[in-house]
Design a protein around this motif. Structure first.
Motif, PDB file in Angstrom:
ATOM      1  N   ASP A  18       0.837  -1.211   0.000  1.00 32.24           N
ATOM      2  CA  ASP A  18       0.000   0.000   0.000  1.00 32.24           C
ATOM      3  C   ASP A  18       0.867   1.254   0.000  1.00 32.24           C
ATOM      4  OD1 ASP A  18      -2.439  -1.231  -0.100  1.00 32.24           O
ATOM      5  OD2 ASP A  18      -3.093  -0.619   1.901  1.00 32.24           O
ATOM      6  N   GLY A  19       1.912   1.236   0.827  1.00 29.63           N
ATOM      7  CA  GLY A  19       2.805   2.387   0.889  1.00 29.63           C
ATOM      8  C   GLY A  19       3.478   2.660  -0.445  1.00 29.63           C
ATOM      9  N   MET A  20       3.885   1.598  -1.132  1.00 25.75           N
ATOM     10  CA  MET A  20       4.500   1.771  -2.453  1.00 25.75           C
ATOM     11  C   MET A  20       3.492   2.324  -3.459  1.00 25.75           C
ATOM     12  SD  MET A  20       7.733   1.046  -2.304  1.00 25.75           S
ATOM     13  CE  MET A  20       8.232   0.767  -4.001  1.00 25.75           C
ATOM     14  N   ALA A  21       2.239   1.905  -3.365  1.00 27.66           N
ATOM     15  CA  ALA A  21       1.205   2.450  -4.250  1.00 27.66           C
ATOM     16  C   ALA A  21       0.983   3.938  -3.963  1.00 27.66           C
ATOM     17  CB  ALA A  21      -0.101   1.674  -4.087  1.00 27.66           C
ATOM     18  N   ALA A  22       0.944   4.299  -2.677  1.00 24.78           N
ATOM     19  CA  ALA A  22       0.782   5.712  -2.307  1.00 24.78           C
ATOM     20  C   ALA A  22       1.966   6.534  -2.802  1.00 24.78           C
ATOM     21  CB  ALA A  22       0.641   5.843  -0.793  1.00 24.78           C
ATOM     22  N   LEU A  23       3.168   5.982  -2.687  1.00 21.01           N
ATOM     23  CA  LEU A  23       4.360   6.678  -3.163  1.00 21.01           C
ATOM     24  C   LEU A  23       4.300   6.893  -4.676  1.00 21.01           C
ATOM     25  CD1 LEU A  23       7.243   7.773  -2.864  1.00 21.01           C
ATOM     26  CD2 LEU A  23       8.066   5.401  -2.983  1.00 21.01           C
ATOM     27  N   ALA A  24       3.911   5.861  -5.418  1.00 15.65           N
ATOM     28  CA  ALA A  24       3.816   5.988  -6.871  1.00 15.65           C
ATOM     29  C   ALA A  24       2.771   7.024  -7.268  1.00 15.65           C
ATOM     30  CB  ALA A  24       3.494   4.628  -7.489  1.00 15.65           C
ATOM     31  N   ASN A  25       1.638   7.058  -6.587  1.00 14.43           N
ATOM     32  CA  ASN A  25       0.629   8.087  -6.872  1.00 14.43           C
ATOM     33  C   ASN A  25       1.172   9.484  -6.593  1.00 14.43           C
ATOM     34  OD1 ASN A  25      -1.664   6.682  -7.855  1.00 14.43           O
ATOM     35  ND2 ASN A  25      -2.237   6.052  -5.785  1.00 14.43           N
ATOM     36  N   ALA A  26       1.893   9.637  -5.480  1.00 14.78           N
ATOM     37  CA  ALA A  26       2.457  10.945  -5.141  1.00 14.78           C
ATOM     38  C   ALA A  26       3.459  11.401  -6.196  1.00 14.78           C
ATOM     39  CB  ALA A  26       3.127  10.895  -3.770  1.00 14.78           C
ATOM     40  N   ARG A  27       4.144  10.441  -6.811  1.00 14.93           N
ATOM     41  CA  ARG A  27       5.100  10.759  -7.878  1.00 14.93           C
ATOM     42  C   ARG A  27       4.431  10.868  -9.247  1.00 14.93           C
ATOM     43  NH1 ARG A  27       9.917   6.510  -6.025  1.00 14.93           N
ATOM     44  NH2 ARG A  27      11.335   8.084  -5.157  1.00 14.93           N
ATOM     45  N   ARG A  28       3.143  10.669  -9.313  1.00 15.60           N
ATOM     46  CA  ARG A  28       2.386  10.654 -10.570  1.00 15.60           C
ATOM     47  C   ARG A  28       2.844   9.532 -11.495  1.00 15.60           C
ATOM     48  NH1 ARG A  28      -1.130  13.827 -12.623  1.00 15.60           N
ATOM     49  NH2 ARG A  28      -0.309  13.380 -14.709  1.00 15.60           N
TER      50      ARG A  28
END
Length: 485
Positions: free
Chosen positions: A142-152
């Motif tokens: 989940d954290g990696m998904a949130a990070l990827a979204n934050a990076r667009r």
């Protein structure tokens, strides 16, 4: 078409049921409190004992693990606590996942992309030391998904989110992350499936806010506004409430309701002084209201604490609209510098950079950037930006194809955006499609007559130049033909 209408009706009913359920729960709580007071003791016969407020780190931990906004001071406490704990317990996978996700949230709130490499390192460490197939691994995914979204990086976010669901398909916090990813990729069917699954698994303010985002993208502005209002009322922390108030302000801004937008933005900043997105929203709204000095101050405060390239672009365009070209160039230089800094943290700023280049730099370079972005992640915002860049570069026939994708519901462009309508109208005018151009420009100014300090006056001037639609004679039926009928 019938299935789509049924699906829309079902979503609306579900949103209403969610709100009614919230009211019923609230009523039940109030009623039980009154009854308990009668059956137990009168108020003057007992001491009022209030539970202690949770510690700042605990508040941030609850927010981070539930995927909702957390306050910056609480996040700083949580990060400090986890870093200290992990020095003594370096193989605690859950703490690594919490630390990484907290870094993501801090980076998102401050626009400090240097937090993202730290987040990635912590999350990958969690994945490395976690046992296979357990919920701790899902925390890190989940954290990696949130990070990827934050990076667009929406493709990566989709991959990480789908991997998390393979570990635990009932994990509700994964679904909002996938909603962001699918929206960024322009996958509207997957967005709908994901929202349906989320609503089956969970209720509450965070879910309401995510549902409101989908409703907004479909053009259901009233449903989105009502759902966000419920989310803000039910929020459990000031930071969460401020986030949903900010989104309510954004919806009001998009429909041109300036006073309502300003009220929501101001309340968000009052509740959470670190809510800089709302501070920038105040700047946008105050400028439209003609309160220029206050608008400039609001933007400066937002940029000082959250130096987003988008805010720099907006402030630069405001300066341009005031004839302050030198001040505008300072902001455009800041935008470029911030894009370079964020790129070092893995952030994809090609969209905002392409939008900037199309209007204030090199339109051909904007087309190249946005074509590549479209191939990576063909969302609605990218379709609009690419269409406009093609127009600015002189390729109006191809531009219209992308502008249509951004504005036609059949192509997923259901959002009611004055900017998108303006772009399409100007492209159609250049192609001498005067009737649709007139309708599109009228629509833009009807949705929000203040949508841009530079674009709105141009839309008004273009519409005036098009003039009124020409009078056409009503066709007269031939008498013989009428008798034959």
């Amino acid at each position: 078409m019938t299935n789509a209408m049924d699906s829309a009706a079902t979503d609306r009913k579900r949103a209403r049921r969610s709100r009614v359920a919230g009211w019923l729960v609230a009523g039940a709580v109030v009623g039980s409190g009154v009854l308990g007071g009668v059956l137990m003791l009168w108020p003057w016969e007992r001491e009022t004992v209030r539970p202690p407020a949770p510690a700042p780190g605990a508040q941030a931990l609850t927010a981070v693990t539930a995927g909702v906004p957390a306050s910056l001071p609480d996040l700083a406490v949580l990060i400090g606590e986890r870093e200290t704990f992990l020095r003594a317990h370096p193989r605690d996978a859950r703490s690594w996942a919490v630390l990484g996700t907290a870094y993501v949230e801090q980076g998102r709130r401050t626009a400090d992309a240097t937090d993202y490499p730290r987040a990635e390192q912590a999350l990958r460490t969690s994945l490395k030391v976690a046992a296979k197939g357990n919920d701790v691994k899902a925390d890190a995914l989940d954290g990696m998904a949130a990070l990827a979204n934050a990076r667009r990086d929406f493709r990566a976010a989709r991959s990480w989110g789908e991997a998390a669901l393979k570990v635990d398909a009932k994990r509700w916090t994964t679904y909002p992350l996938l909603l962001d990813a699918y929206t960024g990729l322009g996958d509207h069917k997957a967005t709908q499936r994901t929202l349906d699954a989320l609503l089956e698994l969970r209720t509450g303010p965070a879910v309401m806010a995510r549902a409101a985002g989908v409703y907004r993208d479909r053009g259901w502005r009233e449903d989105a506004a009502a759902t966000l209002s419920d989310a803000a009322a039910a929020a459990s922390t000031p930071a969460e409430r401020a986030a949903w108030l900010e989104r309510s302000g954004q919806l009001a801004w998009e429909r041109g309701d300036l006073e309502d937008a300003l009220r929501h933005f101001q309340e968000a900043v009052r509740v959470d002084p670190d809510q800089r997105t709302a501070q920038a929203g105040q700047g946008r709204t105050l400028a439209a209201l003609g309160r220029t000095t206050e608008a400039l101050n609001a933007y400066r405060v937002a940029l000082a604490r959250q130096p987003s390239p988008q805010y720099a672009l907006e402030l630069g365009e405001l300066y341009d609209s005031l004839g302050l070209g030198q001040a505008a160039r300072v902001q455009y230089d800041l935008l470029r510098a911030r894009v370079r800094e964020e790129a070092a943290g893995g952030v994809d700023d090609e969209l905002v950079l392409g939008v900037f280049e199309a209007d204030h730099g090199d339109p051909a370079a904007a087309v190249r950037r946005l074509r590549a972005e479209w191939r990576r992640q063909p969302g609605t915002a990218v379709a609009d930006a690419l269409g406009w860049a093609l127009h600015r570069a002189g390729n109006d026939k191809e531009a219209l194809r992308f502008a249509t994708a951004a504005t036609d519901k059949a192509h997923g462009g259901g959002v009611r955006s004055a900017l998108y309508a303006y772009h399409r109208g100007m492209i159609e005018r250049e192609l001498e499609l005067y009737a649709p151009a007139r309708r599109r420009l009228q629509d833009a100014l009807r949705i929000n007559p203040h949508f841009s300090p530079l674009g709105a006056p141009l839309a008004t001037a273009a519409l005036a130049a098009l003039g009124e639609p020409p009078d056409e004679d009503v066709p007269v039926m031939d008498a013989k033909r009428l008798r034959r009928r």
